[in-house]
Scaffold this motif. Structure first.
Motif, mmCIF file in Angstrom:
data_model
loop_
_atom_site.group_PDB
_atom_site.id
_atom_site.type_symbol
_atom_site.label_atom_id
_atom_site.label_comp_id
_atom_site.label_asym_id
_atom_site.label_seq_id
_atom_site.Cartn_x
_atom_site.Cartn_y
_atom_site.Cartn_z
ATOM 1 N N MET A 1 -11.145 1.312 9.290
ATOM 2 C CA MET A 1 -9.736 1.164 9.560
ATOM 3 C C MET A 1 -8.916 2.087 8.662
ATOM 4 S SD MET A 1 -7.618 -2.273 10.042
ATOM 5 C CE MET A 1 -6.475 -2.456 8.705
ATOM 6 N N ILE A 2 -9.299 2.218 7.427
ATOM 7 C CA ILE A 2 -8.605 3.113 6.496
ATOM 8 C C ILE A 2 -8.769 4.560 6.965
ATOM 9 C CG2 ILE A 2 -8.556 3.933 4.115
ATOM 10 C CD1 ILE A 2 -7.573 1.180 4.154
ATOM 11 N N LYS A 3 -9.957 4.866 7.489
ATOM 12 C CA LYS A 3 -10.219 6.223 7.957
ATOM 13 C C LYS A 3 -9.276 6.594 9.098
ATOM 14 C CE LYS A 3 -13.622 7.485 10.701
ATOM 15 N NZ LYS A 3 -14.954 7.616 11.271
ATOM 16 N N GLN A 4 -9.062 5.677 10.027
ATOM 17 C CA GLN A 4 -8.154 5.962 11.147
ATOM 18 C C GLN A 4 -6.710 6.108 10.671
ATOM 19 O OE1 GLN A 4 -10.241 3.073 11.848
ATOM 20 N NE2 GLN A 4 -11.452 3.750 13.571
ATOM 21 N N PHE A 5 -6.309 5.275 9.705
ATOM 22 C CA PHE A 5 -4.944 5.374 9.186
ATOM 23 C C PHE A 5 -4.717 6.712 8.493
ATOM 24 C CE2 PHE A 5 -1.923 4.691 5.652
ATOM 25 C CZ PHE A 5 -0.786 4.498 6.415
ATOM 26 N N LEU A 6 -5.676 7.125 7.665
ATOM 27 C CA LEU A 6 -5.542 8.413 6.984
ATOM 28 C C LEU A 6 -5.556 9.579 7.977
ATOM 29 C CD1 LEU A 6 -7.758 7.794 3.832
ATOM 30 C CD2 LEU A 6 -5.262 7.843 3.972
ATOM 31 N N TYR B 1 -7.893 -1.124 14.009
ATOM 32 C CA TYR B 1 -6.716 -0.321 13.678
ATOM 33 C C TYR B 1 -5.743 -0.264 14.851
ATOM 34 C CZ TYR B 1 -3.879 3.686 12.380
ATOM 35 O OH TYR B 1 -2.824 4.507 12.087
ATOM 36 N N ARG C 1 -3.934 -3.672 15.040
ATOM 37 C CA ARG C 1 -3.091 -4.059 13.912
ATOM 38 C C ARG C 1 -1.815 -3.246 13.800
ATOM 39 N NH1 ARG C 1 -6.881 -5.716 8.827
ATOM 40 N NH2 ARG C 1 -7.660 -7.622 9.766
#
Length: 158
Positions: free
Chosen positions: A1-6, A50, A53
């Motif tokens: 999820m962090i990877k998609q946000f970044l 992601y 959310r």
């Protein structure tokens, strides 16, 4: 999820650099465009959290801003008129939030809304006591907060 946000942030920065327009509206448009591109690219991935959310977070921000504006207008109207319309009261609020982080975030969001103040949280962390400045009915307040603010916040966190 962090990877998609970044990756989404990177795509929005690339969009801003390519267009040469350093306005926040252009950044938001680039973020939405990047979100759509990532959603198209990752439709078949197993981890889709992601993409569920981000719309919930945006919906929560809009809802919370609505609550703050509504409460500010209510308090401002009460201050500007010669008659006071407040009916203060303390509400015993049963919590659905379980972890310390969820309880802390919920209590902060409730306290940020004008006209409400958190007085105490029980030792077993199942009940919150809230002072409400405009209390018509305690059960209605609890029901509105449970179905509105707490439900939306827990959907994001869990």
């Amino acid at each position: 999820m962090i990877k998609q946000f970044l990756m989404n942030l990177l795509l929005s920065f690339i969009w801003v650099a390519l267009t040469g327009s350093m306005y926040y509206t252009n950044f938001v448009f680039g973020f939405l465009l990047g979100f759509f591109v990532l959603w198209i690219m990752n439709r078949n991935d197993i981890d889709q959290r992601y993409f569920y959310r981000v719309p919930k977070i945006l919906s929560f921000v809009v809802y919370f801003l609505y609550l703050i504006i509504k409460a500010n207008l209510q308090v401002a109207y009460d201050v500007m008129t010669p008659k006071y319309f407040m009916k203060p009261g303390v509400v015993r609020y049963p919590l659905n939030a379980k972890t310390e982080f969820e309880i802390n975030l919920l209590s902060t969001m409730i306290s940020l809304t004008p006209g409400t103040l958190i007085l105490d949280i029980s030792e077993d962390k199942t009940t919150m006591y809230i002072h409400v400045m405009y209390l018509e009915d305690a059960e209605t307040f609890v029901k509105q907060t449970k179905t509105g603010l707490e439900r939306r916040l827990l959907e994001i966190l869990r």
